[in-house]
Design an enzyme around this catalytic site. Structure first.
Site, PDB file in Angstrom:
ATOM      1  N   GLY A  19       0.809  -1.212   0.000  1.00  0.00           N
ATOM      2  CA  GLY A  19       0.000   0.000   0.000  1.00  0.00           C
ATOM      3  C   GLY A  19       0.841   1.260   0.000  1.00  0.00           C
ATOM      4  O   GLY A  19       0.475   2.264   0.615  1.00  0.00           O
ATOM      5  N   GLY A  20       1.957   1.234  -0.725  1.00  0.00           N
ATOM      6  CA  GLY A  20       2.926   2.322  -0.645  1.00  0.00           C
ATOM      7  C   GLY A  20       2.708   3.486  -1.585  1.00  0.00           C
ATOM      8  O   GLY A  20       3.599   4.334  -1.710  1.00  0.00           O
ATOM      9  N   SER A  22      -0.354   5.461  -1.610  1.00  0.00           N
ATOM     10  CA  SER A  22      -1.420   6.372  -1.182  1.00  0.00           C
ATOM     11  C   SER A  22      -1.449   6.427   0.340  1.00  0.00           C
ATOM     12  O   SER A  22      -0.914   5.542   1.021  1.00  0.00           O
ATOM     13  CB  SER A  22      -2.784   5.920  -1.718  1.00  0.00           C
ATOM     14  OG  SER A  22      -3.122   4.643  -1.199  1.00  0.00           O
ATOM     15  N   TYR A 160     -11.943  -5.338  11.809  1.00  0.00           N
ATOM     16  CA  TYR A 160     -10.690  -4.585  11.714  1.00  0.00           C
ATOM     17  C   TYR A 160      -9.942  -4.613  13.042  1.00  0.00           C
ATOM     18  O   TYR A 160      -8.734  -4.884  13.091  1.00  0.00           O
ATOM     19  CB  TYR A 160     -11.003  -3.151  11.296  1.00  0.00           C
ATOM     20  CG  TYR A 160      -9.810  -2.233  11.198  1.00  0.00           C
ATOM     21  CD1 TYR A 160      -8.829  -2.431  10.236  1.00  0.00           C
ATOM     22  CD2 TYR A 160      -9.685  -1.138  12.054  1.00  0.00           C
ATOM     23  CE1 TYR A 160      -7.736  -1.573  10.134  1.00  0.00           C
ATOM     24  CE2 TYR A 160      -8.605  -0.273  11.959  1.00  0.00           C
ATOM     25  CZ  TYR A 160      -7.633  -0.497  10.997  1.00  0.00           C
ATOM     26  OH  TYR A 160      -6.557   0.362  10.897  1.00  0.00           O
ATOM     27  N   THR A 162     -10.270  -6.809  15.378  1.00  0.00           N
ATOM     28  CA  THR A 162      -9.844  -8.194  15.599  1.00  0.00           C
ATOM     29  C   THR A 162      -8.505  -8.456  14.917  1.00  0.00           C
ATOM     30  O   THR A 162      -7.588  -9.043  15.503  1.00  0.00           O
ATOM     31  CB  THR A 162     -10.903  -9.168  15.064  1.00  0.00           C
ATOM     32  OG1 THR A 162     -12.106  -9.012  15.809  1.00  0.00           O
ATOM     33  CG2 THR A 162     -10.443 -10.614  15.168  1.00  0.00           C
TER      34      THR A 162
END
Length: 256
Positions: A19-20, A22, A160, A162
């Site tokens: 996820g680099g 944004s 999330y 969890t």
């Protein structure tokens, strides 16, 4: 915002970020490039324009590999591609996540599996993919992004939270399992960071004002505020730190 420190040992390091392109991840890519690292990252959406911006800013282009991290074979392939291009991964940053809101009554098995795949499963298998080369090198660093949301018992996204709690357990166990190979594993838990997604979906004036009251430091967090902590964890400056969770939240969790 520039980081007022240079981590000289990150120069030339092969870094892989999920996820680099944004949100917080984009700031991480920017931050590592500023240190001279070789950065590869994955995400589903096109990041070509972001890569253009980074190349113009730093004179070097990050390697963007389109990938859905819920596809473990594709994720492993992306890591292999990054290693072939930049050399064996020395720093893994598991950053990609999805905090989609949901009600308990609406959760299906399919949604459960999808949320855990993004927020927990991909973290483990990314780590598994980089471990052999790190063991061969006798060194490596893995940083798992979690969140203060599970610590606070937040409502509205139980799957999330969890996964977040699971990440902290996984971080501690991996630190123990991999420590003999000099591989450090830590977690980083941001507070409410005002990414564009947060601003678009949930950062209404009432929520922002309420959250600001809980902060010791009376300023909302932005993605750049997280970069310094990640660089610290990636660097040998923190060489004897492993199995820990670093919180960057402006002073919410401990103080209330």
């Amino acid at each position: 915002m520039s980081i007022p420190a240079t981590f000289h040992d990150l120069n030339g390091k092969s870094v892989f970020i999920t996820g680099g392109g944004s949100g917080i991840g984009a700031s991480l890519t920017d931050g590592f490039l500023a240190q001279g690292a070789k950065v590869a990252f994955v995400q589903r959406s096109d990041a070509s324009e972001f890569c253009d911006e980074m190349e113009a800013k730093h004179g070097v282009r990050p390697l963007f590999i389109p990938c859905d991290i819920t596809d473990m074979a594709a994720l492993k392939s992306a890591i292999d591609h990054a290693a072939e291009t930049h050399g064996a991964i020395e720093v893994l940053v598991n950053n990609a996540a999805n905090d989609k809101r949901h009600a308990v009554e609406d959760v299906t098995e399919e949604f459960w599996d999808w949320m855990q795949a993004i927020n927990l499963k991909a973290y483990f298998f990314a780590a598994q993919a980089v471990v052999p080369a790190m063991k061969a090198a006798g060194k490596g660093t893995i940083i798992n992004f979690t969140s203060i949301s599970y610590m606070m018992g937040n409502a509205g996204y139980p799957l999330y939270t969890t996964a977040n709690a699971g990440l902290n357990g996984m971080t501690r166990s991996l630190a123990r399992d991999l420590g003999a190979s000099n591989i450090r594993v830590n977690a980083l838990a941001p507070g409410w960071v005002l990414t564009q997604k947060q601003l678009d979906l949930w950062a209404d004036p009432i929520s922002l004002a309420s959250h600001l009251e809980r902060l010791c430091l009376k300023e909302h967090l932005v993605p750049e505020d997280i970069v310094g902590g990640v660089l610290f964890l990636a660097s040998d400056v923190s060489r004897m730190m492993t199995g820990q969770t670093m919180v960057i939240d402006g002073g919410v969790v401990v103080t209330g």
